[in-house]
Design an enzyme around this catalytic site. Structure first.
Site, PDB file in Angstrom:
ATOM      1  N   HIS A 155     -41.549  30.006 -11.946  1.00 47.35           N
ATOM      2  CA  HIS A 155     -41.018  29.326 -10.768  1.00 47.35           C
ATOM      3  C   HIS A 155     -39.514  29.257 -10.888  1.00 47.35           C
ATOM      4  O   HIS A 155     -38.979  28.850 -11.906  1.00 47.35           O
ATOM      5  CB  HIS A 155     -41.605  27.922 -10.631  1.00 47.35           C
ATOM      6  CG  HIS A 155     -41.200  27.297  -9.326  1.00 47.35           C
ATOM      7  ND1 HIS A 155     -40.107  26.503  -9.198  1.00 47.35           N
ATOM      8  CD2 HIS A 155     -41.719  27.418  -8.091  1.00 47.35           C
ATOM      9  CE1 HIS A 155     -39.981  26.126  -7.937  1.00 47.35           C
ATOM     10  NE2 HIS A 155     -40.942  26.665  -7.243  1.00 47.35           N
ATOM     11  N   LEU A 205     -49.896  25.099  -5.209  1.00 46.06           N
ATOM     12  CA  LEU A 205     -48.692  25.864  -5.527  1.00 46.06           C
ATOM     13  C   LEU A 205     -47.709  24.997  -6.303  1.00 46.06           C
ATOM     14  O   LEU A 205     -47.435  23.870  -5.940  1.00 46.06           O
ATOM     15  CB  LEU A 205     -48.033  26.316  -4.217  1.00 46.06           C
ATOM     16  CG  LEU A 205     -46.687  27.022  -4.393  1.00 46.06           C
ATOM     17  CD1 LEU A 205     -46.849  28.364  -5.059  1.00 46.06           C
ATOM     18  CD2 LEU A 205     -45.978  27.135  -3.067  1.00 46.06           C
ATOM     19  N   ASP A 206     -47.164  25.529  -7.358  1.00 39.15           N
ATOM     20  CA  ASP A 206     -46.102  24.879  -8.137  1.00 39.15           C
ATOM     21  C   ASP A 206     -46.560  23.612  -8.840  1.00 39.15           C
ATOM     22  O   ASP A 206     -45.744  22.845  -9.339  1.00 39.15           O
ATOM     23  CB  ASP A 206     -44.889  24.514  -7.256  1.00 39.15           C
ATOM     24  CG  ASP A 206     -44.275  25.730  -6.606  1.00 39.15           C
ATOM     25  OD1 ASP A 206     -44.507  26.836  -7.110  1.00 39.15           O
ATOM     26  OD2 ASP A 206     -43.577  25.572  -5.601  1.00 39.15           O
ATOM     27  N   GLU A 207     -47.863  23.366  -8.890  1.00 35.43           N
ATOM     28  CA  GLU A 207     -48.313  22.115  -9.482  1.00 35.43           C
ATOM     29  C   GLU A 207     -49.108  22.322 -10.770  1.00 35.43           C
ATOM     30  O   GLU A 207     -49.668  21.382 -11.312  1.00 35.43           O
ATOM     31  CB  GLU A 207     -49.171  21.329  -8.467  1.00 35.43           C
ATOM     32  CG  GLU A 207     -48.411  20.824  -7.269  1.00 35.43           C
ATOM     33  CD  GLU A 207     -47.412  19.726  -7.620  1.00 35.43           C
ATOM     34  OE1 GLU A 207     -47.498  19.165  -8.726  1.00 35.43           O
ATOM     35  OE2 GLU A 207     -46.535  19.456  -6.786  1.00 35.43           O
TER      36      GLU A 207
END
Lengths: 276, 276, 276, 276
Positions: B185, B220-222
């Site tokens: 990320h 997403l992104d977690e």
């Protein structure tokens, strides 16, 4: 004698030439000159450190006559600035500033320490700095703000330094000190805004924690960032250990941010900082 | 021959003694042993690297009989793992992994590269890695997912590496690869979640930019964070320059995260990682 | 009650099993276990933090009987350790430790401060720590050493911390405190050994400056390194500014090194440290 | 069209004014101006990025007439510079530069790769860069140097980049390329000068390893430092693992140093760099 000239102006051609020529005409010697143009906003920033003899008002008037009518021009000498430190219960940021003050490293006079608790009175008075406690139990919100302002106005201060001051300052208070309040946020903004960022960071399982020094505007944690740094951590840290480790980066980042302000290196524009 | 034993189990007394005694009884020699107890969840993690000769199934059965019924036990040998890289248009993360692969530094076989564009075919094929383009113009969402899965299933892979794969993978896809998808990320999570984090970071006026490698879960992104790092920037960076500078930290952080996975150093628990 | 077991031993098979089994037989619960084998020297290191009730001598005797005759075994409880700080004129490292002591963050009692100058008496006494000045003008080399030793021997101390003590300790002095003296070296060792490393660094035009905390052996600057860090600088720094900037990294690195020692995390072997 | 003006001159009053006024008189617009005075040597450095139309020779002549006779004045346009890369066997620095070249990130043309081995021919030719091997087995020292020079002189190059070129260049060779040879040293200079710095660092038990990009002068490892960085390591690293980890910082630091050179940001003076 050395002075620092700060110019923030809509960009026009010949700005450097005009300023430098005026300085030269007075036999002033430029020792360090930094310049930046924000191409997005077509705005010009210049910081010029020079030596030589000149009457401030003379130089400022000449510059004003020559530059853009909206140009902001200021001239700083090397006199120590005055600051007031606000704190709550944790001693690491306050103590760090007191030590730098004592050694002469901090180019500022600490005029007073103000807190909402009594906890740090002893530390502050050890270093012979007047300590004022304005508690929030016996004082209403309005009284609290009013008393804080009264104390601050007894001194002529350049900056208020929030050295882990754990209370939100109301907009009515902040409005008195535009770009004069420097805070240390115990996180790398904009992550973990709000309360207990270390607990938030722990729950998210991050591998580094940081700190951010920034000017305080009306919105909490949303002011212009001055400087940031991080340390690496790992899965063995509880959030309390993260907090403890975080103190080291907090105090260093706050001191760095304050140093930049005291050296007249920071311009604030469009909610950001330009730092020379 | 060296093997790595990984145990994740509800904590009970004597776990280290039981495991170490079983290894000792088979004359296996512990070279490195790491252990962690998550006191919040009362959960035990252990990674033991040992040398010596033993039949895997024999050791695993003995351990299973001795440990907690919910203990997860796995045994890894030193064989190279297999990975597939997913990418879009930017060459820095893919290229970095291809170079590490070529020099033998990456302890893995890159079985294939899959992209939604043709841009990186040439680079991939330079290094003799099969390249598959599954575009999203001629393929419906369902076809796209189906074709991706088909390609991946041709190979037996341990990890999917998202090397700047700029498309969100649907939960139905992700569910096939629990803790097997590693993403880079382009930010220090949890700041700047979502699209164009560099533009977000620029607008906020941050003084550092970072990158985070993490496992991909449904959100997403977690997913669980593996490793993070930052570089310092200043006011002279446009967001495009921030993005350019960010590439260096992205590729290094992705490679570090992948290396940890390939060396069987990562446990995932409670949406966090324990890394030995 | 928690204790920490430290074992340094020639490597033999079954060490982890033996130790863990003995702990288990006494119903002691391992909370954290770290182990390392130095394959170059075939030497084994283990640090085990456990909870539970056991008589120290009982456990130690049982371990001694079971392990290699040359194994070094020690058991640490969580009692605060005692330290004495040595300093000269600069206040940043001493002050930092005094603040950590005051806040309870430093898990140690500062028994005394000893200096060759009077400069830091006031700071030390502000924090109610006894201050002893043994000057080097009126004292001969032998008297100086003798008086230092006398003062130190009044207290039972675990570590001597050289917080910018700018005088070389003679081997006869150092020999009393094997692996008990922690120094902060104002450079990233092994660069810039000796006097005025900041001037040396300036002359060389380096782009970063560092600090190293290390144990002191007979050879100045040559003892086992505990921890190191750096900050980036640039051409605008004079060597005095480098020195000033260096203070921040010095105090943080010294505090980190001391913390590791106080938490019984450090093994010294072959002039290096193993840190768990 | 943008150009960059570089001035290095004995310091005299009015330098900024003179230069800025000449630029202004030609309606050139200063976009970024940096200036530094080395107070130790009383020497002035200025880098001015401006836009507008001007004939180079006209501007240069006017500046020469106006400034100090010993002033060094140069004018750079934004054309891509040309470089030749020298390497030996390791692929990480060469590969990293080839990837940056391919993506257009590297603002330079790689004209050729020269090596003393054949190992990296394949990698270089994958990216369509001519590869020349001048081995040191069949060539005498003199022949080797002569052939290298012949190859280099076929191209007009601005910089030679030593991307882990593991052979010392003789002074007679170096003298042709004053401040034009950029090396990556696999250590934080001035520590660990000479061969196998990773083994040296391992033996010393350091806790971080670094890399330094610098210009090559006659003395090996003694040229002006451009940029440096480090990564933290610990006791679990063998020297081979340190070397492997060091590659990441080597390639990033080399690329950063080269980027600064390609952007005409570096002055060399008194064996140091001033970097704007």
């Amino acid at each position: 004698m050395k002075k620092t000239l700060l110019i923030s102006s809509p960009d026009t051609q010949g700005l450097v030439a005009k300023v430098a020529s005026i300085l030269y005409s007075h036999h002033l010697n430029i020792e360090k000159n930094d310049e930046h143009v924000d191409l997005e906003h077509n705005h010009f920033f210049m910081r010029t450190k020079f030596s030589g003899e000149i009457e401030d008002s003379l130089l400022l008037n000449e510059l004003k006559a020559s530059l853009h009518p909206q140009a902001q021009i200021s001239l700083k000498n090397e006199e120590k600035k005055s600051i007031i430190i606000l704190c709550t219960k944790e001693n690491h940021c306050l103590g760090d500033l007191l030590l730098r003050h004592q050694s002469g490293e901090l180019n500022a006079e600490i005029k007073a320490v103000i807190s909402n608790y009594e906890d740090l009175r002893d530390l502050s008075e050890k270093f012979e700095i007047p300590y004022f406690c304005v508690d929030t139990l016996t004082n209403s919100r309005e009284e609290h703000e009013q008393k804080m302002l009264e104390i601050i106005q007894r001194f002529e201060v350049d900056y208020l330094v929030l050295a882990k001051y754990m209370r939100i300052l109301p907009p009515s208070f902040v409005s008195h000190f535009q770009n004069q309040i420097i805070n240390i946020h115990h996180s790398f903004l904009p992550a973990f805004i709000g309360a207990n960022p270390y607990k938030q960071a722990y729950d998210r399982g991050v591998k580094m924690i940081g700190a951010t020094s920034h000017f305080v505007n009306n919105d909490l944690d949303e002011g212009p960032i001055i400087t940031q740094d991080i340390i690496h951590i790992n899965h063995t840290y509880s959030w309390q250990e993260m907090q403890k480790a975080g103190r080291d980066v907090e105090k260093i980042v706050l001191a760095r941010g304050l140093k930049l302000a005291l050296e007249d290196r920071i311009f604030v524009f469009a909610n950001k900082t330009i730092i020379f």
